[in-house]
Scaffold this active site. Sequence first.
Site, PDB file in Angstrom:
ATOM      1  N   GLU A 245      44.317  -9.676  14.939  1.00  0.00           N
ATOM      2  CA  GLU A 245      43.847  -9.558  13.355  1.00  0.00           C
ATOM      3  C   GLU A 245      44.472  -8.156  12.578  1.00  0.00           C
ATOM      4  O   GLU A 245      44.774  -7.095  13.553  1.00  0.00           O
ATOM      5  CB  GLU A 245      42.042  -9.124  13.527  1.00  0.00           C
ATOM      6  CG  GLU A 245      41.252 -10.254  13.583  1.00  0.00           C
ATOM      7  CD  GLU A 245      41.680 -11.750  12.922  1.00  0.00           C
ATOM      8  OE1 GLU A 245      41.817 -11.939  12.559  1.00  0.00           O
ATOM      9  OE2 GLU A 245      40.284 -11.612  11.908  1.00  0.00           O
TER      10      GLU A 245
ATOM     11  N   HIS B 210      21.563  13.498   6.919  1.00  0.00           N
ATOM     12  CA  HIS B 210      20.492  13.608   5.933  1.00  0.00           C
ATOM     13  C   HIS B 210      20.183  15.761   6.226  1.00  0.00           C
ATOM     14  O   HIS B 210      19.147  16.059   5.647  1.00  0.00           O
ATOM     15  CB  HIS B 210      19.607  13.268   6.010  1.00  0.00           C
ATOM     16  CG  HIS B 210      19.890  12.259   4.932  1.00  0.00           C
ATOM     17  ND1 HIS B 210      20.305  11.092   5.272  1.00  0.00           N
ATOM     18  CD2 HIS B 210      19.161  12.102   3.766  1.00  0.00           C
ATOM     19  CE1 HIS B 210      20.573  10.341   4.018  1.00  0.00           C
ATOM     20  NE2 HIS B 210      19.882  10.489   3.006  1.00  0.00           N
TER      21      HIS B 210
ATOM     22  N   LYS C  57      24.890   3.887  -9.172  1.00  0.00           N
ATOM     23  CA  LYS C  57      26.243   4.100  -9.110  1.00  0.00           C
ATOM     24  C   LYS C  57      26.880   3.638  -8.211  1.00  0.00           C
ATOM     25  O   LYS C  57      27.489   2.586  -8.139  1.00  0.00           O
ATOM     26  CB  LYS C  57      26.965   5.864  -9.070  1.00  0.00           C
ATOM     27  CG  LYS C  57      28.684   5.511  -9.087  1.00  0.00           C
ATOM     28  CD  LYS C  57      28.220   7.719  -9.111  1.00  0.00           C
ATOM     29  CE  LYS C  57      29.958   7.602  -9.376  1.00  0.00           C
ATOM     30  NZ  LYS C  57      30.161   9.142  -9.083  1.00  0.00           N
ATOM     31  N   ASP C  58      25.836   3.045  -7.061  1.00  0.00           N
ATOM     32  CA  ASP C  58      26.742   2.612  -6.117  1.00  0.00           C
ATOM     33  C   ASP C  58      26.438   0.912  -5.973  1.00  0.00           C
ATOM     34  O   ASP C  58      27.500   0.301  -5.604  1.00  0.00           O
ATOM     35  CB  ASP C  58      25.491   3.170  -4.644  1.00  0.00           C
ATOM     36  CG  ASP C  58      26.721   4.234  -3.825  1.00  0.00           C
ATOM     37  OD1 ASP C  58      27.011   4.895  -4.285  1.00  0.00           O
ATOM     38  OD2 ASP C  58      25.435   4.129  -3.097  1.00  0.00           O
TER      39      ASP C  58
ATOM     40  N   SER D  39      25.117  15.653   2.338  1.00  0.00           N
ATOM     41  CA  SER D  39      27.022  14.381   2.012  1.00  0.00           C
ATOM     42  C   SER D  39      27.461  15.395   1.642  1.00  0.00           C
ATOM     43  O   SER D  39      26.624  16.724   0.879  1.00  0.00           O
ATOM     44  CB  SER D  39      26.413  13.826   0.593  1.00  0.00           C
ATOM     45  OG  SER D  39      26.118  12.954   1.047  1.00  0.00           O
TER      46      SER D  39
END
Lengths: 177, 422
Positions: free
Chosen positions: B291, B219, B247-248, B223
């Site tokens: 894995e 922040h 949107k997320d 972004s």
Amino acid sequence: MTTKDQVEHEEGVTRRNFLYVATGAVGAVGAASVVWPLVDQMNPSADVLALASVEVDLTAIPEGQTLKILWRGKPIFIRHRTAAEIKTAVADNGATDLIDPEDDQARAERPEWLIMVGVCTHLGCVPLDQRGDFNAWFCPCHGSHYDISGRIRKGPAPRNLEVPKYAFLNDTTVKIG
Amino acid sequence: MGSSNYQPTNKAVKWFEDRLPILGLMHSTLGAGYLAPRNLNYWWNFGSLAGFMLVVQIITGVILVMHYTPHVDMAFRAVEHIMRDVNYGWLIRYTHSNGASMFFVVVYIHILRGMYFGSYKSPREVLWFLGLVIYLLMMATGFMGYVLPWGQMSFWGATVITNLFGAFDFYEGMGESILHLLWGGFAVDNPTLQRFFSLHYLLPFVIVGVVILHIWALHLPGSNNPLGIDAKGPGDKIPFHPYYTAKDLFGLSFFIVILAIFIFYMPNIMGHPDNYIEANPMVTPPHIVPEWYYLPFYTILKAVPDKLFGVIAMFASILIFFVLPWLDGSKVRSAKFRPTTAFFFWLFLINTLYLGYLGTKLPDEIMIDMAGGIDALTMGRISSIFYFAYFIVIVPLVSRMESTKPVPISIAQSVLDANKKG
């Protein structure tokens, strides 16, 4: 009129400097002594260290066979070697592809009994019996080939299979550990 | 996180806010107070998806602990007890085990998005570091979690990975001392299981802490965006809430469908059948595979013939991401305007996926049937060399020599131009 502190100051080191460093040093030692128990608790505890040694009856192992037993949470290989195998092992003492050169005589107190920790020295897998380029031990995890003396000959492992501390109590019994 | 222009209208809320300004903090972090570039695409969804997965893992994990016993004699049975006896235990465990895989999927996409659009470049280097720290913590947490069911892969995976640290054998017995310290014994055993359990419970909360730092560091500069240019005027930005929260959440609904498909229709596809066999220190499975999310690094380990250098190469393959901000000398962030960089990025991605594929292969398996057969080990070596060459040679050279395409003046201008064309 000069005070004691001013005299010391002119010499470059004051009582204050000394006390500062001394306090810091004592503090650091104190902190380290507190941290040590927090780290050392991770090491093997007394009951793990006190794990008894094992005695193995060798009469049950026919020639050309390997017995696997568990000791300290790790497999131990006890191979009853044939005369031909001993001959190969001794003949390979001078082999050029030995990564960790060691004589077979130094690895087996009695040549017919090869006793080793069955843990690959690369990343700790259990090698398989009578496999690989030397028809002895082969580690499936990352392809390390050991010969009939448990010596690393090919692959990523850095050292020969470890020989644990052992003693023959009589002709048919061996004590490991 | 910074100053907030949050103005509560409710008197009680205002009274509280004056005494603990936490609502203002939320407002300026994830609410309407945070202005984000207006052109973020769906690749920017994966940060919040990762945050969602972290919460899912913590909730399911805390519940699983209520039914699990970290002891070599009981752990394997405890997992079966969860699967068969505990109400909805199967659902919670499958969510946790598949959730781990999906968490890695999401984080890998998040990292790759950062690489492609240059999010690691100035002024976001520390943000990038914190992300890598989270990733390293995830790797440690995932590894220790996989040990807890105490199946064959748990045990032998733990054996192989802990043995890596035995490579630091700089004086006689040093490697062994390190291993005994890690195991609390002479092999992977009960003390190892118990400490892994303790740390597997702890580390996710450490991750939460680093995530907070990660968002804090985000922040300050704000972004990045697909164009890679700085957002300047108010025309470049829109409030995070409601635009990006909506949107997320929309993206999240798609993601949950995929997660549910794995949980309900193929819950064991990511796992290894051998892990349904209880751990046995006398028998190594014929083929130990980690894995899937560790496979590319496992191939790099196997590609190096020397134990110590293999381990160093494996760690280096991850740690090299820390210097990426300086290996890349380009003035332009986004690969949108760097065609050569973009080309090599995709090549790097394909190569890394291939490294992962090779991780599942035995070293002497034939991969290409020509010139007498090229085995997986040889291919692994070629791929490993390309992996490092990408960082050490390709990125530094290409980023400094490439002629980039013209970069738009502002985000707003670029959006307007796109609208005109459309």
